[in-house]
Design a protein around this motif. Structure first.
Motif, PDB file in Angstrom:
ATOM      1  N   UNK A 230       8.506   5.084 -10.717  1.00 52.50           N
ATOM      2  CA  UNK A 230       8.893   4.265 -11.988  1.00 52.50           C
ATOM      3  C   UNK A 230       7.884   3.592 -11.761  1.00 52.50           C
ATOM      4  N   UNK A 231       7.555   2.911 -10.897  1.00 56.36           N
ATOM      5  CA  UNK A 231       6.240   1.457 -11.192  1.00 56.36           C
ATOM      6  C   UNK A 231       6.297   1.021  -9.085  1.00 56.36           C
ATOM      7  N   UNK A 232       4.813   1.015  -9.324  1.00 56.16           N
ATOM      8  CA  UNK A 232       4.763   0.839  -7.900  1.00 56.16           C
ATOM      9  C   UNK A 232       3.274  -0.616  -7.998  1.00 56.16           C
ATOM     10  N   UNK A 233       3.538  -1.435  -7.264  1.00 57.53           N
ATOM     11  CA  UNK A 233       2.580  -2.875  -7.089  1.00 57.53           C
ATOM     12  C   UNK A 233       2.132  -2.845  -5.584  1.00 57.53           C
ATOM     13  N   UNK A 234       1.039  -3.360  -5.868  1.00 54.49           N
ATOM     14  CA  UNK A 234       0.312  -3.264  -4.211  1.00 54.49           C
ATOM     15  C   UNK A 234      -0.986  -5.232  -4.174  1.00 54.49           C
ATOM     16  N   UNK A 235      -0.839  -5.273  -3.167  1.00 49.89           N
ATOM     17  CA  UNK A 235      -1.350  -6.409  -3.229  1.00 49.89           C
ATOM     18  C   UNK A 235      -2.388  -6.708  -1.479  1.00 49.89           C
ATOM     19  N   UNK A 236      -3.131  -6.963  -1.337  1.00 48.96           N
ATOM     20  CA  UNK A 236      -4.113  -7.261  -0.193  1.00 48.96           C
ATOM     21  C   UNK A 236      -3.954  -8.514   0.510  1.00 48.96           C
ATOM     22  N   UNK A 237      -3.530  -8.621   1.931  1.00 51.29           N
ATOM     23  CA  UNK A 237      -3.194  -9.747   2.439  1.00 51.29           C
ATOM     24  C   UNK A 237      -4.328  -9.706   2.982  1.00 51.29           C
ATOM     25  N   UNK A 238      -5.011  -8.879   3.744  1.00 51.69           N
ATOM     26  CA  UNK A 238      -6.249  -9.448   5.028  1.00 51.69           C
ATOM     27  C   UNK A 238      -6.874  -7.882   5.269  1.00 51.69           C
ATOM     28  N   UNK A 239      -7.703  -7.935   5.896  1.00 50.60           N
ATOM     29  CA  UNK A 239      -9.237  -6.573   5.554  1.00 50.60           C
ATOM     30  C   UNK A 239      -8.055  -5.708   6.480  1.00 50.60           C
ATOM     31  N   UNK A 240      -8.405  -4.585   6.585  1.00 47.41           N
ATOM     32  CA  UNK A 240      -8.312  -3.424   7.838  1.00 47.41           C
ATOM     33  C   UNK A 240      -9.675  -2.800   7.976  1.00 47.41           C
ATOM     34  N   UNK A 241      -9.739  -2.048   9.142  1.00 43.18           N
ATOM     35  CA  UNK A 241     -10.666  -1.766   9.936  1.00 43.18           C
ATOM     36  C   UNK A 241     -11.048  -0.804   9.922  1.00 43.18           C
ATOM     37  N   UNK A 242     -12.114   0.209  11.014  1.00 44.95           N
ATOM     38  CA  UNK A 242     -12.179   1.271  10.980  1.00 44.95           C
ATOM     39  C   UNK A 242     -12.506   1.507  12.533  1.00 44.95           C
ATOM     40  N   UNK A 243     -11.951   1.642  13.427  1.00 46.16           N
ATOM     41  CA  UNK A 243     -11.247   1.949  14.811  1.00 46.16           C
ATOM     42  C   UNK A 243     -10.681   1.795  15.152  1.00 46.16           C
ATOM     43  N   UNK A 244      -9.692   0.889  14.606  1.00 46.16           N
ATOM     44  CA  UNK A 244      -8.236   0.868  14.898  1.00 46.16           C
ATOM     45  C   UNK A 244      -6.901   1.427  13.971  1.00 46.16           C
ATOM     46  N   UNK A 245      -5.485   2.314  14.799  1.00 46.19           N
ATOM     47  CA  UNK A 245      -4.685   2.569  14.055  1.00 46.19           C
ATOM     48  C   UNK A 245      -4.234   1.964  13.497  1.00 46.19           C
ATOM     49  N   UNK A 246      -4.207   2.860  11.742  1.00 46.31           N
ATOM     50  CA  UNK A 246      -3.341   1.740  10.376  1.00 46.31           C
ATOM     51  C   UNK A 246      -2.247   2.121  10.135  1.00 46.31           C
ATOM     52  N   UNK A 247      -1.080   1.722  11.212  1.00 45.60           N
ATOM     53  CA  UNK A 247       0.543   1.981  10.613  1.00 45.60           C
ATOM     54  C   UNK A 247       0.876   2.098   8.868  1.00 45.60           C
ATOM     55  N   UNK A 248       1.166   2.459   8.514  1.00 45.06           N
ATOM     56  CA  UNK A 248       2.225   2.693   7.243  1.00 45.06           C
ATOM     57  C   UNK A 248       3.636   2.831   6.880  1.00 45.06           C
ATOM     58  N   UNK A 249       4.049   1.495   6.364  1.00 42.02           N
ATOM     59  CA  UNK A 249       5.378   1.617   7.045  1.00 42.02           C
ATOM     60  C   UNK A 249       6.326   1.300   5.138  1.00 42.02           C
ATOM     61  N   UNK A 250       7.803   1.482   5.506  1.00 40.40           N
ATOM     62  CA  UNK A 250       8.063   1.738   4.023  1.00 40.40           C
ATOM     63  C   UNK A 250       9.496   1.598   4.181  1.00 40.40           C
ATOM     64  N   UNK A 251      10.309   0.347   3.892  1.00 40.49           N
ATOM     65  CA  UNK A 251      11.306   0.701   3.658  1.00 40.49           C
ATOM     66  C   UNK A 251      12.079  -0.184   2.434  1.00 40.49           C
ATOM     67  N   UNK A 252      14.128   0.655   2.670  1.00 37.02           N
ATOM     68  CA  UNK A 252      14.381   0.442   1.444  1.00 37.02           C
ATOM     69  C   UNK A 252      14.685  -1.670   0.684  1.00 37.02           C
ATOM     70  N   UNK A 253      14.548  -1.641  -0.324  1.00 38.12           N
ATOM     71  CA  UNK A 253      14.431  -2.737  -0.876  1.00 38.12           C
ATOM     72  C   UNK A 253      15.898  -3.009  -1.614  1.00 38.12           C
ATOM     73  N   UNK A 254      15.975  -4.543  -2.395  1.00 41.54           N
ATOM     74  CA  UNK A 254      17.208  -4.560  -3.357  1.00 41.54           C
ATOM     75  C   UNK A 254      17.399  -3.440  -4.418  1.00 41.54           C
ATOM     76  N   UNK A 255      15.235  -3.889  -4.570  1.00 45.37           N
ATOM     77  CA  UNK A 255      15.391  -3.174  -5.864  1.00 45.37           C
ATOM     78  C   UNK A 255      14.208  -2.175  -5.957  1.00 45.37           C
ATOM     79  N   UNK A 256      14.395  -1.376  -5.279  1.00 46.06           N
ATOM     80  CA  UNK A 256      13.714  -0.068  -4.625  1.00 46.06           C
ATOM     81  C   UNK A 256      12.778   0.843  -2.983  1.00 46.06           C
TER      82      UNK A 256
END
Length: 275
Positions: A230-256
């Motif tokens: 229904x909704x999605x919000x995102x914010x960049x915190x620090x740059x990600x770079x090529x050549x290093x595995x990028x892990x994508x993670x998700x977990x349940x939270x109180x509101x979603x």
């Protein structure tokens, strides 16, 4: 900064496009998944960023590959422009084959002082409508900043999976970054021109697109939830770079759900979603 951009607030532009499934299928295949979408199918979350290209001739591009300043966006006299984050509400699915309208409005322009100097934040609203009416309401945060000569260190790759309910790993190599740049008509050279990224913008490697990370996060949440977002919000915190595995993670939270990308100990992008 003495520039007054208040006259730009409220400015609008409208673009039209047809959602050709070939473009979305190309991204799916580039990410190692089947690309079998066809006309009439719903458009995957955030794949609307592959459309509504702003194609400019060479004379209308800046040195960084972005369209030159001015036009729809205000001519902020700071050399670096980044997509910092955004908020989306999904009212109805967009579908391939549809003629779609995108109406954009400049909602706010604000100047702040950060640790690195002056920052100018521009908030845009995009309203996407298909044949069934309004489908997506999106607010996009852009930030303009001064150039920096300080090169951030490359993160030390994680040796273990962060604790989370759902997890995926991608290897962001130059081919993937070039493909995503091409599919979104994003000319910013930090994503595909290594000498420019390192010598001109002081990055230690090619930079992984923020919108690509957001797309992967939204897709992982939807797959794990088993229901449309229904909704999605995102914010960049620090740059990600090529050549290093990028892990994508998700977990349940109180509101979603909460989600993030991570290469080293620090997170690269954080996100929340409701279903």
């Amino acid at each position: 900064m003495a520039d007054d951009f208040s006259a730009w607030i409220g400015k609008q532009e409208t673009r039209h496009d047809r959602f050709d499934p070939a473009r979305s299928n190309a991204l799916l295949v580039a990410l190692g998944t089947p690309g079998s979408a066809k006309d009439g199918d719903p458009v995957p979350l955030l794949h609307h960023w592959l459309y509504f290209w702003d194609v400019q001739p060479p004379a209308a591009l800046g040195n960084d590959g972005h369209p030159a300043k001015g036009g729809f966006l205000p001519p902020v006299p700071l050399p670096r422009r980044m997509w910092a984050g955004g908020r989306l509400r999904f009212e109805a699915p967009l579908r391939f084959g549809e003629a779609t309208e995108k109406r954009s409005t400049i909602l706010n322009i604000e100047t702040k002082q950060g640790r690195s100097g002056t920052l100018v934040f521009v908030t845009l609203e995009h309203r996407l409508s298909g044949s069934a009416g309004l489908a997506v309401i999106e607010q996009q945060d852009l930030v303009y900043r001064a150039a920096s000569s300080e090169t951030p260190p490359l993160p030390v790759p994680l040796s273990a999976v962060p604790p989370c309910a759902a997890h995926r790993v991608i290897s962001p190599d130059p081919v993937l970054l070039l493909r995503y740049s091409a599919l979104t008509m994003n000319g910013h050279r930090i994503h595909y021109d290594r000498p420019y990224a390192m010598a001109e913008e002081a990055y230690p490697a090619l930079v992984v697109h923020g919108p690509l990370q957001a797309t992967l996060l939204a897709g992982l949440i939807e797959d794990h939830a088993g229901a449309p977002l229904k909704s999605f919000e995102f914010r960049g915190v620090s740059p990600a770079f090529d050549g290093i595995d990028l892990r994508i993670c998700a977990a349940p939270a109180d509101t979603g759900f909460t989600a993030w990308t991570q290469q080293g100990e620090a997170r690269n992008m954080v996100a929340t979603a409701t279903v």
